[in-house]
Structure formats: C-alpha cells, structure tokens
Design an enzyme around this catalytic site. Sequence first.
Site, PDB file in Angstrom:
ATOM      1  N   PRO A  51      15.325 -23.175 -43.678  1.00 31.69           N
ATOM      2  CA  PRO A  51      14.155 -22.355 -44.003  1.00 31.69           C
ATOM      3  C   PRO A  51      14.437 -20.918 -43.589  1.00 31.69           C
ATOM      4  CG  PRO A  51      13.749 -23.665 -42.016  1.00 31.69           C
ATOM      5  CD  PRO A  51      15.076 -24.100 -42.556  1.00 31.69           C
ATOM      6  N   MET A  52      14.189 -19.973 -44.487  1.00 37.78           N
ATOM      7  CA  MET A  52      14.441 -18.561 -44.166  1.00 37.78           C
ATOM      8  C   MET A  52      13.380 -17.708 -44.842  1.00 37.78           C
ATOM      9  SD  MET A  52      18.582 -18.379 -44.546  1.00 37.78           S
ATOM     10  CE  MET A  52      18.715 -19.394 -46.013  1.00 37.78           C
ATOM     11  N   GLN A 115       8.254 -25.829 -45.358  1.00 36.17           N
ATOM     12  CA  GLN A 115       8.063 -25.619 -43.915  1.00 36.17           C
ATOM     13  C   GLN A 115       6.821 -24.780 -43.617  1.00 36.17           C
ATOM     14  OE1 GLN A 115      10.070 -22.795 -41.329  1.00 36.17           O
ATOM     15  NE2 GLN A 115      10.889 -24.506 -40.144  1.00 36.17           N
ATOM     16  N   CYS A 144      10.761 -20.652 -34.300  1.00 34.82           N
ATOM     17  CA  CYS A 144      10.691 -19.196 -34.464  1.00 34.82           C
ATOM     18  C   CYS A 144      10.550 -18.509 -33.104  1.00 34.82           C
ATOM     19  CB  CYS A 144       9.523 -18.816 -35.369  1.00 34.82           C
ATOM     20  SG  CYS A 144       9.395 -17.038 -35.585  1.00 34.82           S
ATOM     21  N   LYS A 183      11.592 -29.030 -36.907  1.00 34.20           N
ATOM     22  CA  LYS A 183      12.821 -28.273 -36.605  1.00 34.20           C
ATOM     23  C   LYS A 183      12.626 -27.606 -35.251  1.00 34.20           C
ATOM     24  CE  LYS A 183      15.596 -24.454 -38.534  1.00 34.20           C
ATOM     25  NZ  LYS A 183      15.122 -23.176 -37.981  1.00 34.20           N
ATOM     26  N   ASN A 246      21.916 -27.687 -36.574  1.00 33.59           N
ATOM     27  CA  ASN A 246      21.774 -26.302 -37.036  1.00 33.59           C
ATOM     28  C   ASN A 246      22.322 -25.353 -35.973  1.00 33.59           C
ATOM     29  OD1 ASN A 246      19.104 -23.939 -37.119  1.00 33.59           O
ATOM     30  ND2 ASN A 246      20.810 -23.985 -38.555  1.00 33.59           N
ATOM     31  N   GLU A 271      22.409 -18.329 -41.775  1.00 35.16           N
ATOM     32  CA  GLU A 271      23.200 -17.111 -42.010  1.00 35.16           C
ATOM     33  C   GLU A 271      24.509 -17.404 -42.745  1.00 35.16           C
ATOM     34  OE1 GLU A 271      23.228 -14.652 -38.331  1.00 35.16           O
ATOM     35  OE2 GLU A 271      21.857 -13.554 -39.624  1.00 35.16           O
TER      36      GLU A 271
HETATM   37  C1  LIG Z   1      16.691 -14.283 -42.603  1.00 34.86           C
HETATM   38  C2  LIG Z   1      16.319 -15.476 -41.773  1.00 34.86           C
HETATM   39  C3  LIG Z   1      15.056 -16.024 -41.883  1.00 34.86           C
HETATM   40  C4  LIG Z   1      14.711 -17.157 -41.132  1.00 34.86           C
HETATM   41  N1  LIG Z   1      13.490 -17.738 -41.321  1.00 34.86           N
HETATM   42  C5  LIG Z   1      13.211 -18.940 -40.724  1.00 34.86           C
HETATM   43  C6  LIG Z   1      12.056 -19.682 -41.063  1.00 34.86           C
HETATM   44  O1  LIG Z   1      11.270 -19.295 -41.932  1.00 34.86           O
HETATM   45  N2  LIG Z   1      11.841 -20.861 -40.413  1.00 34.86           N
HETATM   46  C7  LIG Z   1      12.702 -21.354 -39.470  1.00 34.86           C
HETATM   47  O2  LIG Z   1      12.481 -22.442 -38.926  1.00 34.86           O
HETATM   48  N3  LIG Z   1      13.823 -20.670 -39.154  1.00 34.86           N
HETATM   49  C8  LIG Z   1      14.100 -19.504 -39.772  1.00 34.86           C
HETATM   50  N4  LIG Z   1      15.277 -18.854 -39.504  1.00 34.86           N
HETATM   51  C9  LIG Z   1      16.214 -19.480 -38.558  1.00 34.86           C
HETATM   52  C10 LIG Z   1      17.195 -20.373 -39.321  1.00 34.86           C
HETATM   53  O3  LIG Z   1      16.544 -21.362 -40.074  1.00 34.86           O
HETATM   54  C11 LIG Z   1      18.197 -21.027 -38.371  1.00 34.86           C
HETATM   55  O4  LIG Z   1      17.533 -21.904 -37.518  1.00 34.86           O
HETATM   56  C12 LIG Z   1      18.963 -20.012 -37.529  1.00 34.86           C
HETATM   57  O5  LIG Z   1      19.313 -18.866 -38.253  1.00 34.86           O
HETATM   58  C13 LIG Z   1      20.249 -20.655 -36.974  1.00 34.86           C
HETATM   59  O6  LIG Z   1      21.048 -21.117 -38.034  1.00 34.86           O
HETATM   60  P1  LIG Z   1      22.418 -20.366 -38.458  1.00 34.86           P
HETATM   61  O7  LIG Z   1      23.260 -20.322 -37.214  1.00 34.86           O
HETATM   62  O8  LIG Z   1      22.995 -21.200 -39.542  1.00 34.86           O
HETATM   63  O9  LIG Z   1      22.032 -18.978 -38.898  1.00 34.86           O
HETATM   64  C14 LIG Z   1      15.630 -17.724 -40.223  1.00 34.86           C
HETATM   65  C15 LIG Z   1      16.904 -17.154 -40.116  1.00 34.86           C
HETATM   66  C16 LIG Z   1      17.261 -16.054 -40.874  1.00 34.86           C
HETATM   67  C17 LIG Z   1      18.641 -15.490 -40.749  1.00 34.86           C
END
Ligand SMILES: Cc1cc2nc3c(=O)[nH]c(=O)nc-3n(C[C@H](O)[C@H](O)[C@H](O)COP(=O)(O)O)c2cc1C
Length: 473
Positions: A51-52, A115, A144, A183, A246, A271
Amino acid sequence: MAASVPSQPAPPPVASTSAIQLEPQPVSEHQKLEGHEFWDSIGRPKYVVAPMVDQSELAWRVLSRLHGATLAYTPMFHAGLFGSASHPRYAEEQFDTSPESLEGVAPYDRPLVVQFCANDKDLWLAAAKKVVGRCDAVDLNLGCPQGIAKKGRYGAFLMEEWDLIRSMISHLHTHLTIPVIAKLRVFPTLDRTLAYASHVFSSGAQLVTIHGRVREAKGRLAGFASWPKIKAVSELLGERVPVLANGGVPSAEEVEDCMEQTGTVGVMSAEGNLYNPMIFSPSNAAGGREYRLCLPADMQAALDACDAQLVGEWDRDNAAYAPSTWLASQYLAIVRTLPSTQTSPSAIKAHLFKLFRPIWATQRHLDTREMLGKAGGGRQVPYLERVQQYQDFVDEMYKKVQADLADGSLPPNSHRPLTHEEVVRDFAGVIPYSHAQPYMRVMSAEPVAEVQEDKESAKRAREEEETEVVGKA
Ligand SMILES: Cc1cc2nc3c(=O)[nH]c(=O)nc-3n(C[C@H](O)[C@H](O)[C@H](O)COP(=O)(O)O)c2cc1C
C-alpha cells in the site's frame, strides 16, 4: 551515480517461538474462507505491491502486475472519510467503483487488498462494506509512522492501543463478509513483537504483513529491516495464517532470498517496486505475460506500441532492469487507456521522478528535471492534455538517451531490458543510468521524512523532490 547491484548479509538465527500459546480467533457470523484457505483461494500470491499513498493507484498496479506482481494493495484510505455520508466524494475519488472502471475488477485488478487507517470499529466497518465485491480483503494500517498518523491516532500510533486494535479487527472479522488482515511494524524487542503479532492474530486477522522496522525507523533513518524478527513472527503464526515479509528488499536480487530466510509465503515491496516496477519480473515474468493477454484490447495495443522502443533481443524471463523510457511509456499507456478512472497527475509525476532518478543522479540532462517539475499543467487543463505533457517529457528523455547511446555515453547494446547476470558480465555490475533501478538511501542524522503515508506529507516531499539539488542524495 548509477547503483551497483545490491546485496544483503544473511540474518542471524532467532530464538524459538514454540513456547508462545496463540489464543483462538473469534467466530465470524459469516461463512468465509480464513487463513491459508483464503490464501489458496486467491492463488497464493507471493509477489506483493505494498500500500502506498498516491503511488499504488490502479494504473501503477496494472504496470506492476504486467511485470510479475501477483497481489496489490490500494493506497491507505481514511475509514472515517471513506464510509461517511457527509464526505461522499472522498470514496469516489479514492476508489472508482463506477460500472466501467477496472478498479477492483477481475482479472485486471485482482487479487486486491483495500487498506484503511481507522480507530473506530463502526466507521471502519461502514467503509469496508463499500468495497466488498471489489477486493479480496481489507487491511488495517498499523504501520504509518508519520506525524499526521500520530495526530489522527492511527497507523503505528496504535501500537500501544491493543484493546482498540482487538475491538476493530474482531468487529470486522465477525461482521464483514470478506477477510480482514493487518500490516504491522515490529517493536524494538522480539518478545514484544511476538506478543503483538499474536494479539493481532487472535483478534481475527487472516493474514499478517510484518514490516521489519520499528516505528521510529523512517525516511533517512529507515535503515535495514529485521528479517530475523519477520522470521520469528512467521514461525509463530505461519501455520495458522499467511505471513508476508516487508522491508529490506530493494531489488529483485533479494526477493527469493527474503522468503527463504524469513519463511514467509510472500514478499511485499514498496520503494523497490516504485524505483523499479520490474522487481518481481525475474521471479514471475511468465505470469506478467499471461496477465497482459487479459487486458483490454486498446490497452494491449498501446503497450505493444511502447515495445517499438526496444532494440534487439532480450531475455524475457530473467530481465530485471529496463529502460526508464519504456517503463514510463508503458505506465502512461495504461493511464491513457484505463476506462473511467483518472490517475492523479501528482501520482504520475511522483512515479516519473523515481523512474528517471538514475539519469539525474549522474548529473545528466538536468534541464529535463525542471521540465518534469512543470509538466502536468493545472486543474484547468483537460485531463488527457495533462497526461500528454508527461508523455512529451518521456519522449524528450527518449531522445536524450538515444543521443547518449550514439555518442558513447551509454554502453552499446544497452537500450533493452537486462538481466542481473548481463549487468554483472557486460556492464561491470553497474546498471546503466538509462534503466530504472533500486535506490539505496544514505543514512542521515537528520530525520527527513521520505516515506509518506498521507497525502499532505507526500505532496510536501514531492515539492521538495522537485526543487532538490540534483545529486545531493
Ligand atoms: C510513497 C510511499 C507511500 C506509502 N504509503 C503507505 C500506505 O498507504 N500504507 C502503508 O501501510 N504503508 C505505506 N508505505 C509504507 C510501505 O508500504 C512499506 O511498508 C515501507 O515502505 C517498507 O517497505 P519497502 O522497504 O519495500 O519500501 C508507503 C511507503 C512509500 C514509499
């Protein structure tokens, strides 16, 4: 600098979890699949788009599935606004359930998890009911770490509110017709992490994603994710419900290792996926090709047209890195041909900044950065014209890359998707800057928030990114 191929050290073994007793889950009033039966019913997806906020939107999910992702999450939606009758436009703007839209519709956008952030069981249930039929499960964001989540009392700021978590998850588990999942982040200690994960499970969560970082690990302080803690949670819960890992998966090279070392059923990437939407391709290129054949005919034709950019043969099963211009053109082809759903221009811009980052990081074509900053017009400009401005930017980048190939700045025979082995063998282990590639953050003592989980901070960060001095990172 263009990134060299990353690697991660193997995690140490973890303590045994067999001593912990799991409490039983509440009984649902609905007959629905639970735990691994639910997982089986959606095809046991291993390659998951995280989720992003403003970034895991429908068009990006389609692009990611095209390159091997097998499950995707929507961005986080605010349950209070989404379910509320007094904010009817919020839900419509976030999630397009009009009859023509592909959002949450099989096979284009399923399996899909929607989400939410929430802190009230009734508001969350009302919101979740609105997406039943257009997704496979609803997820609670307990990760978050941003200030806005602290202010709004959601995300990782519920990590101390275990009664509230129980009331919400058990309420949806009992009263919603589809599974509820969660999550979470880890605590600094393993004991607390395991107690927390077991609490979330026994509240009724049918799948648990563990982000192996603590709440304070964010932005440039994010650091490594703890695979040992993820592994311990997987050992604790894995027989009862699927566990996803994750964090700490910046590139395709770590995807299979992560599952192997953590014992999870799948890997979620945020990312890594944003900087290179082909992160899952070496694991599942064939799945991506099959998915492509299911897309609407006009979208397939638009995607076919993008392939004209690629010169020569390439390894369709193992390629891990592709020219940014090709991926960006594919993304915009999807944006243009999605029926009904309009992609937010701010989301488009943020994706393009990430895809083309390697070019600017080598101090080349800095004028195009400004061009992208200005693209997308204003609200008064018609939608397709705004999208065209982004395409004009991508076309300009294509010309620049062709010129770089012609004058030898880029290695010959590099303007095509490349495998990891080709990068090592033919390019001295350095991914050409013309290709989308992982971005490894530099640790900094300054807490600069770059992981955005809400629109406000995402917007702020993008504005910063657009004015950032190139090469600073
Ligand atoms: C641009 C962006 C937006 C994100 N938005 C959310 C979100 O809406 N909900 C959530 O649970 N995590 C959000 N995250 C966190 C990611 O889902 C993830 O948990 C975190 O970046 C670690 O994963 P990674 O190491 O693969 O980046 C966001 C991360 C990024 C980079």
